[in-house]
Enzyme design. Structure first.
Site, PDB file in Angstrom:
ATOM      1  N   GLY A  16       0.809  -1.208   0.000  1.00 57.12           N
ATOM      2  CA  GLY A  16       0.000   0.000   0.000  1.00 57.12           C
ATOM      3  C   GLY A  16       0.843   1.258   0.000  1.00 57.12           C
ATOM      4  O   GLY A  16       0.513   2.250   0.663  1.00 57.12           O
ATOM      5  N   SER A  18       1.648   3.250  -2.596  1.00 53.12           N
ATOM      6  CA  SER A  18       1.469   4.159  -3.730  1.00 53.12           C
ATOM      7  C   SER A  18       0.880   5.499  -3.314  1.00 53.12           C
ATOM      8  O   SER A  18       0.689   6.381  -4.161  1.00 53.12           O
ATOM      9  CB  SER A  18       0.571   3.511  -4.793  1.00 53.12           C
ATOM     10  OG  SER A  18      -0.696   3.187  -4.258  1.00 53.12           O
ATOM     11  N   VAL A  67       2.822  -3.919  -9.263  1.00 49.15           N
ATOM     12  CA  VAL A  67       1.390  -3.590  -9.243  1.00 49.15           C
ATOM     13  C   VAL A  67       0.606  -4.869  -8.982  1.00 49.15           C
ATOM     14  O   VAL A  67       0.823  -5.888  -9.642  1.00 49.15           O
ATOM     15  CB  VAL A  67       0.951  -2.962 -10.584  1.00 49.15           C
ATOM     16  CG1 VAL A  67      -0.549  -2.661 -10.555  1.00 49.15           C
ATOM     17  CG2 VAL A  67       1.755  -1.698 -10.852  1.00 49.15           C
ATOM     18  N   ASN A  96       1.346  -2.414   5.299  1.00 46.87           N
ATOM     19  CA  ASN A  96       0.650  -1.141   5.468  1.00 46.87           C
ATOM     20  C   ASN A  96      -0.708  -1.094   4.776  1.00 46.87           C
ATOM     21  O   ASN A  96      -1.587  -0.346   5.194  1.00 46.87           O
ATOM     22  CB  ASN A  96       1.534  -0.006   4.921  1.00 46.87           C
ATOM     23  CG  ASN A  96       0.775   1.298   4.798  1.00 46.87           C
ATOM     24  OD1 ASN A  96       0.486   1.971   5.783  1.00 46.87           O
ATOM     25  ND2 ASN A  96       0.436   1.677   3.575  1.00 46.87           N
ATOM     26  N   SER A 148      -3.827   0.543  13.933  1.00 45.62           N
ATOM     27  CA  SER A 148      -4.560   1.793  14.154  1.00 45.62           C
ATOM     28  C   SER A 148      -4.985   1.868  15.612  1.00 45.62           C
ATOM     29  O   SER A 148      -5.127   0.842  16.292  1.00 45.62           O
ATOM     30  CB  SER A 148      -5.806   1.840  13.256  1.00 45.62           C
ATOM     31  OG  SER A 148      -6.659   2.905  13.627  1.00 45.62           O
ATOM     32  N   TYR A 161     -13.749  -2.440  10.664  1.00 44.11           N
ATOM     33  CA  TYR A 161     -12.418  -1.829  10.723  1.00 44.11           C
ATOM     34  C   TYR A 161     -11.781  -2.044  12.091  1.00 44.11           C
ATOM     35  O   TYR A 161     -10.619  -2.455  12.202  1.00 44.11           O
ATOM     36  CB  TYR A 161     -12.517  -0.340  10.401  1.00 44.11           C
ATOM     37  CG  TYR A 161     -11.172   0.348  10.328  1.00 44.11           C
ATOM     38  CD1 TYR A 161     -10.313   0.112   9.260  1.00 44.11           C
ATOM     39  CD2 TYR A 161     -10.751   1.228  11.322  1.00 44.11           C
ATOM     40  CE1 TYR A 161      -9.070   0.721   9.180  1.00 44.11           C
ATOM     41  CE2 TYR A 161      -9.516   1.859  11.252  1.00 44.11           C
ATOM     42  CZ  TYR A 161      -8.676   1.599  10.182  1.00 44.11           C
ATOM     43  OH  TYR A 161      -7.444   2.211  10.108  1.00 44.11           O
ATOM     44  N   LYS A 165      -8.305  -4.375  12.959  1.00 35.60           N
ATOM     45  CA  LYS A 165      -7.096  -3.840  13.572  1.00 35.60           C
ATOM     46  C   LYS A 165      -6.803  -4.491  14.918  1.00 35.60           C
ATOM     47  O   LYS A 165      -5.634  -4.705  15.271  1.00 35.60           O
ATOM     48  CB  LYS A 165      -7.212  -2.322  13.714  1.00 35.60           C
ATOM     49  CG  LYS A 165      -7.258  -1.588  12.370  1.00 35.60           C
ATOM     50  CD  LYS A 165      -6.066  -1.920  11.484  1.00 35.60           C
ATOM     51  CE  LYS A 165      -6.045  -1.106  10.196  1.00 35.60           C
ATOM     52  NZ  LYS A 165      -4.876  -1.427   9.345  1.00 35.60           N
ATOM     53  N   ILE A 195      -4.065  10.623  10.476  1.00 38.02           N
ATOM     54  CA  ILE A 195      -2.927  11.062   9.675  1.00 38.02           C
ATOM     55  C   ILE A 195      -3.448  11.739   8.412  1.00 38.02           C
ATOM     56  O   ILE A 195      -4.360  11.218   7.756  1.00 38.02           O
ATOM     57  CB  ILE A 195      -2.033   9.869   9.278  1.00 38.02           C
ATOM     58  CG1 ILE A 195      -1.662   9.033  10.514  1.00 38.02           C
ATOM     59  CG2 ILE A 195      -0.787  10.357   8.542  1.00 38.02           C
ATOM     60  CD1 ILE A 195      -0.865   9.771  11.561  1.00 38.02           C
TER      61      ILE A 195
END
Length: 280
Positions: A16, A18, A67, A96, A148, A161, A165, A195
């Site tokens: 992750g 990019s 990719v 990540n 997180s 989510y 985590k 962030i």
């Protein structure tokens, strides 16, 4: 005082990478002399960050572009294989890649949303770790998982989510206990607060709205600002350094500007943002 890390001759995969936090991590490793593997789903973004990393590298080392979609095992296999074929080894794996979505348990598609999120946020980490052990064992390498503060708190409509985590943190601890004695691999987690990234722009939210959200949240933090990708990158680099953090494994390192300590509540800000998202 700025800390200068030396990762010369190290090979680092950052999933992750990019955009956002992942890009910041890749750039810091590149600045520190590492051979960096930039990976993501969008080829143009991967190429852009890879070029930035190459330009930042003290020896102009060419960043490797891969990719792929980490929810597909064949793409995970190709990521590891391409890295080892190109550089001959793997020293550091930074897991990540991840995302969040709104999912109320009463929604008809809740379970589908849950499965989709877990596939990226947890399953891909488990699989990549599984496939990386043989290579990291040869280099006394280490793994850093980007978790997180959501692992430690709750919020309405975000259960998948938070669950992903929390599970990731436990996986980190389990792997540290298992891989240390057998393979001399350290495993740690970094748990960011809010962030500043382009995550809301990717959702179609105007920059002014996103900037206002981050500014409002940052004012509530004890440090007086929201986080930047560089804040998390510095934490990752510290944990990845065997000379600096060689005695640290199984740790859940919170880098949240004081969010948890100050019991910061942003429920209203999130609700307002969600309502605005639904209007765009």
């Amino acid at each position: 005082m700025s800390v200068n890390y030396d990762f010369t001759d190290k090979v680092v995969i950052i999933t992750g990478s990019s955009s956002g936090i992942g890009a910041g991590i890749a750039q810091l490793f590149a600045k520190s002399g590492a051979n960096v593997v930039v990976t993501g789903r969008n080829a143009d973004r991967v190429a852009k960050v890879a070029k930035q990393c190459t330009d930042m590298s003290p020896k102009q080392l060419t960043a490797l572009e891969v990719v792929g979609d980490l929810t597909k095992q064949q793409d995970c296999d190709r990521l590891i294989q391409t890295t080892v074929q190109t550089f001959g080894k793997l020293d550091i794996l930074v897991n990540n890649a991840g995302f969040g979505n709104r999912a109320d348990v009463t929604e008809e598609d809740y379970y589908q949303k849950f499965q989709n999120l877990m596939q990226t946020n947890l399953n891909s980490v488990v699989y990549l770790t599984h496939k990386s052990v043989e290579h990291l064992a040869k280099t006394n390498g280490n793994i850093i998982n980007i978790s997180s503060i959501a692992a430690k708190i709750t919020s309405s409509g975000q259960s998948p989510y938070h669950i992903s985590k929390a599970a990731l943190d436990m996986f980190t601890k389990c792997m540290a206990a298992e891989l240390g004695p057998k393979h001399h691999i350290r495993v740690n987690s970094v748990n960011p607060g809010f962030i500043v990234t382009n995550i809301f722009a990717d959702m179609g939210i105007p920059k002014a709205v996103a900037d206002n959200f981050f500014r409002t949240v940052g004012c509530k933090y004890p440090v007086g600002r929201p986080g930047q990708p560089q804040d998390i990158a510095q934490t990752v680099a510290y944990l990845a350094s065997n000379s600096e953090a060689g005695f640290i494994t199984g740790s859940i390192v919170v880098a949240d500007g004081g969010h948890l300590t100050a019991n910061v509540s942003i429920d209203q800000e999130l609700e307002d943002l969600i309502n605005k998202m639904e209007n765009f």
